[in-house]
Design an enzyme around this catalytic site. Structure first.
Site, PDB file in Angstrom:
ATOM      1  CE1 TYR A  80      -4.121   1.922   0.320  1.00  0.00           C
ATOM      2  CE2 TYR A  80      -2.591   3.460   1.366  1.00  0.00           C
ATOM      3  CZ  TYR A  80      -3.808   3.204   0.769  1.00  0.00           C
ATOM      4  OH  TYR A  80      -4.712   4.211   0.607  1.00  0.00           O
ATOM      5  CG  PHE A 132      -6.470  18.484 -23.984  1.00  0.00           C
ATOM      6  CD1 PHE A 132      -6.472  17.980 -25.277  1.00  0.00           C
ATOM      7  CD2 PHE A 132      -6.793  17.635 -22.937  1.00  0.00           C
ATOM      8  CE1 PHE A 132      -6.791  16.644 -25.517  1.00  0.00           C
ATOM      9  CE2 PHE A 132      -7.114  16.301 -23.178  1.00  0.00           C
ATOM     10  CZ  PHE A 132      -7.107  15.799 -24.457  1.00  0.00           C
ATOM     11  CB  THR A 133     -11.382  18.057 -23.859  1.00  0.00           C
ATOM     12  OG1 THR A 133     -10.448  16.984 -23.744  1.00  0.00           O
ATOM     13  CG2 THR A 133     -11.674  18.298 -25.334  1.00  0.00           C
ATOM     14  CG  ASP A 223      -0.766  18.772 -21.223  1.00  0.00           C
ATOM     15  OD1 ASP A 223      -0.169  17.671 -21.172  1.00  0.00           O
ATOM     16  OD2 ASP A 223      -1.963  18.886 -21.521  1.00  0.00           O
ATOM     17  CE  LYS A 266      -3.399  11.005 -24.458  1.00  0.00           C
ATOM     18  NZ  LYS A 266      -3.595  12.076 -23.554  1.00  0.00           N
ATOM     19  NE  ARG A 390      -9.709  15.784 -29.516  1.00  0.00           N
ATOM     20  CZ  ARG A 390     -10.384  15.418 -28.429  1.00  0.00           C
ATOM     21  NH1 ARG A 390     -11.644  15.745 -28.252  1.00  0.00           N
ATOM     22  NH2 ARG A 390      -9.795  14.718 -27.487  1.00  0.00           N
ATOM     23  CG  PHE A 457     -15.439  14.953 -26.972  1.00  0.00           C
ATOM     24  CD1 PHE A 457     -15.268  15.989 -26.063  1.00  0.00           C
ATOM     25  CD2 PHE A 457     -14.563  13.882 -26.933  1.00  0.00           C
ATOM     26  CE1 PHE A 457     -14.244  15.948 -25.119  1.00  0.00           C
ATOM     27  CE2 PHE A 457     -13.529  13.837 -26.009  1.00  0.00           C
ATOM     28  CZ  PHE A 457     -13.379  14.874 -25.098  1.00  0.00           C
TER      29      PHE A 457
HETATM   30  C1  PLP Z   1      -4.738  12.920 -23.047  1.00  0.00           C
HETATM   31  C2  PLP Z   1      -4.375  14.292 -22.703  1.00  0.00           C
HETATM   32  C3  PLP Z   1      -4.634  14.810 -21.421  1.00  0.00           C
HETATM   33  C4  PLP Z   1      -5.419  14.067 -20.375  1.00  0.00           C
HETATM   34  O1  PLP Z   1      -4.849  12.878 -20.016  1.00  0.00           O
HETATM   35  P1  PLP Z   1      -5.685  11.546 -19.646  1.00  0.00           P
HETATM   36  O2  PLP Z   1      -4.610  10.559 -19.376  1.00  0.00           O
HETATM   37  O3  PLP Z   1      -6.526  11.206 -20.840  1.00  0.00           O
HETATM   38  O4  PLP Z   1      -6.515  11.846 -18.463  1.00  0.00           O
HETATM   39  C5  PLP Z   1      -4.191  16.094 -21.149  1.00  0.00           C
HETATM   40  N1  PLP Z   1      -3.554  16.829 -22.082  1.00  0.00           N
HETATM   41  C6  PLP Z   1      -3.314  16.371 -23.322  1.00  0.00           C
HETATM   42  C7  PLP Z   1      -2.624  17.238 -24.313  1.00  0.00           C
HETATM   43  C8  PLP Z   1      -3.728  15.099 -23.685  1.00  0.00           C
HETATM   44  O5  PLP Z   1      -3.511  14.664 -24.925  1.00  0.00           O
END
Ligand code: PLP
Length: 466
Positions: A80, A132-133, A223, A266, A390, A457
């Site tokens: 843990y 970004f969303t 980011d 990513k 998008r 979306f």
């Molecule tokens: C995917 C993404 C996020 C969010 O990350 P999640 O792992 O999907 O929660 C934030 N910023 C960018 C540019 C992304 O492509």
């Protein structure tokens, strides 16, 4: 031995790995696809993965892990607290990205929640190089307002400017003049800006931004979701970086910032995971207090030990020049095929996918007929290739007026998972897009019949216009 004209010879790239295990794909008939997309409300997010042939919905969590990463799963220390895998991850983040503190999170948005809650107060403005969303939503939920400070070229799909992710410093200056620096806790800088088509920011621009904002005490939060891909473009395009390697450039990018959110799904080549990295101890204390509320203890943040191990190994693999050469090489290969058939795509070709310009592809449709959503559905119908919208659906509504946002870019994203598909798959995709393009005059718009309140979306449903 002297060799002349070496430069003019073709230099092919190939995957710096070989295949050890395969996953069989399912083929579908046109009738099956008709049924599947209708049942999915013409939203590719609502398709079952089993009904998809080549899946280009996203590059998020869809990468193929290496044998070493799979072996790492077996080394999971599922304690843990204080798992050995956490310390391995912490070491990788410190060494490769240069930040002092790291808090694991279940994925990128977990880190966005922590940093937004730690730094944003109601009434704050958070400038960023395009929204970004999930990032913008967390800023808004914390009481802040996002302000777009990306250069104008980023909103023009036909501009071939090499660093369309750059920040317009005059827009930042205007925000400081209007609101005062005290209202701007940080600037959110994205590397390879997703919504602009995977477009990079230059180090020259990031350095200039740092110089501008540091005297005001405005922080820079990166980011860093696709930071290694951005580093590749800097190496290729920015003066003075041709002889540096990806790892060195990544470290330099991070050194110009105060902290970062990472969606490790990513660049870091894992199926789940993320982290928040920081240099400031007091912000770290605040965020590591919040993480126990929203994710889990600060040494696992919603992840299993094995996930952190795979991430630590993935960080190392993502920074290899050979990996990135093949990664971007494959994306460029697909993009060039489409350009040869005159399909309108965002240029320059971005890092993680090809973005089709739906407004030029379907000039007969108005933006509120959801051209990109309609095009993604058509592409699926043609070949079982799954892409994503998008455009106006992703842009959502203005949080204050409730009116639809009308983004300048109305795109269909063909996102390429890392190390998953071959060049032959790219050929099949290109042929399908070309077929749909030849028949484009017959494509009709859509009506939205179900609209969720947040991030619509993902779950919105549509019917075909008649
Ligand atoms: C995917 C993404 C996020 C969010 O990350 P999640 O792992 O999907 O929660 C934030 N910023 C960018 C540019 C992304 O492509």
């Amino acid at each position: 031995m002297e060799r002349k004209n070496v430069k003019t010879r073709k230099q092919s790239w190939a995957e710096p790995y070989k295949i050890k295990m395969v996953e069989l794909l399912k083929m579908t008939t046109p009738a099956q696809r008709q049924k599947a997309i209708r049942e999915a409300g013409y939203n590719t997010f609502l398709l079952k993965s089993e009904d998809v042939y080549i899946d280009l919905l996203t590059d998020s969590g869809t990468s193929a892990m290496s044998d070493r990463q799979w072996a790492g799963l077996m080394l999971g220390d599922e304690a843990y607290a204080g798992s050995r895998n956490f310390y391995h991850l912490e070491d990788a983040v410190k060494r490769r990205y240069g930040y002092k503190y790291v808090i694991p999170t279940h994925q990128g948005r977990g880190a966005e929640n922590l940093i937004s809650k730690s730094l944003i107060k109601p009434g704050h403005i958070i400038p960023g190089n395009m929204y970004f969303t999930t990032t913008r939503l967390h800023q808004e939920l914390a009481g802040g307002t996002f302000a777009d400070v990306i250069i104008d070229d980023a909103h023009d799909p036909e501009s071939d400017f090499p660093f369309k992710g750059n920040i317009d410093l005059n827009k930042v200056k205007a925000l400081i003049a209007k609101h005062g620096a005290a209202k701007i806790p940080y600037i959110c800088v994205a590397t390879t800006v997703n919504m602009a088509g995977g477009q990079p920011i230059s180090l020259t621009n990031l350095k200039a931004l740092r110089k501008l904002t540091l005297p005001y005490g405005i922080k820079i939060i990166l980011d860093m979701t696709r930071v290694a891909e951005n580093a590749w473009f800097i190496k290729e395009r920015e003066k003075g970086y041709a002889n540096k390697n990806i790892a060195e450039i990544v470290l330099e990018i991070c050194s110009l910032t105060d902290g970062a959110t990472m969606s490790a799904k990513k660049d870091c080549l894992v199926n789940i995971g993320g982290f928040l990295a920081l240099n400031d101890e007091s912000i770290y204390q605040e965020a590591s207090n919040l993480v126990v509320v929203y994710e889990g203890l600060h040494t696992y943040g919603g992840l299993a030990g094995r996930d952190m191990e795979a991430m630590a190994i993935g960080i190392e693999e993502s920074l290899q020049d050979e990996h990135m050469k093949a990664r971007i090489g494959q994306v460029v290969y697909l993009g060039e095929q489409l350009l040869r058939c005159d399909v309108p795509i965002v240029q320059p070709i971005g890092g993680h996918g090809i973005f089709i310009d739906a407004l030029r592809f379907l000039p007969q449709l108005k933006q509120d007929q959801f051209p990109a959503q309609a095009l993604a559905a058509e592409l699926y119908l043609d070949s079982g290739v799954r892409s994503m919208e998008r455009g106006i659906v992703s842009a959502g509504r203005d949080s204050k007026t409730g009116k639809n946002n009308y983004p300048a870019l109305e795109l269909v994203r063909l996102t390429i998972p890392r190390r998953v598909y071959t060049q032959a798959h790219m050929d099949v995709i290109a042929e399908s897009v070309e077929r749909v393009y030849r028949n484009r005059s017959k494509i009709k718009g859509l009506n939205m019949v179900f609209e969720p309140k947040y991030l619509r979306f993902f779950q919105a449903r549509f019917t075909k216009s008649v």
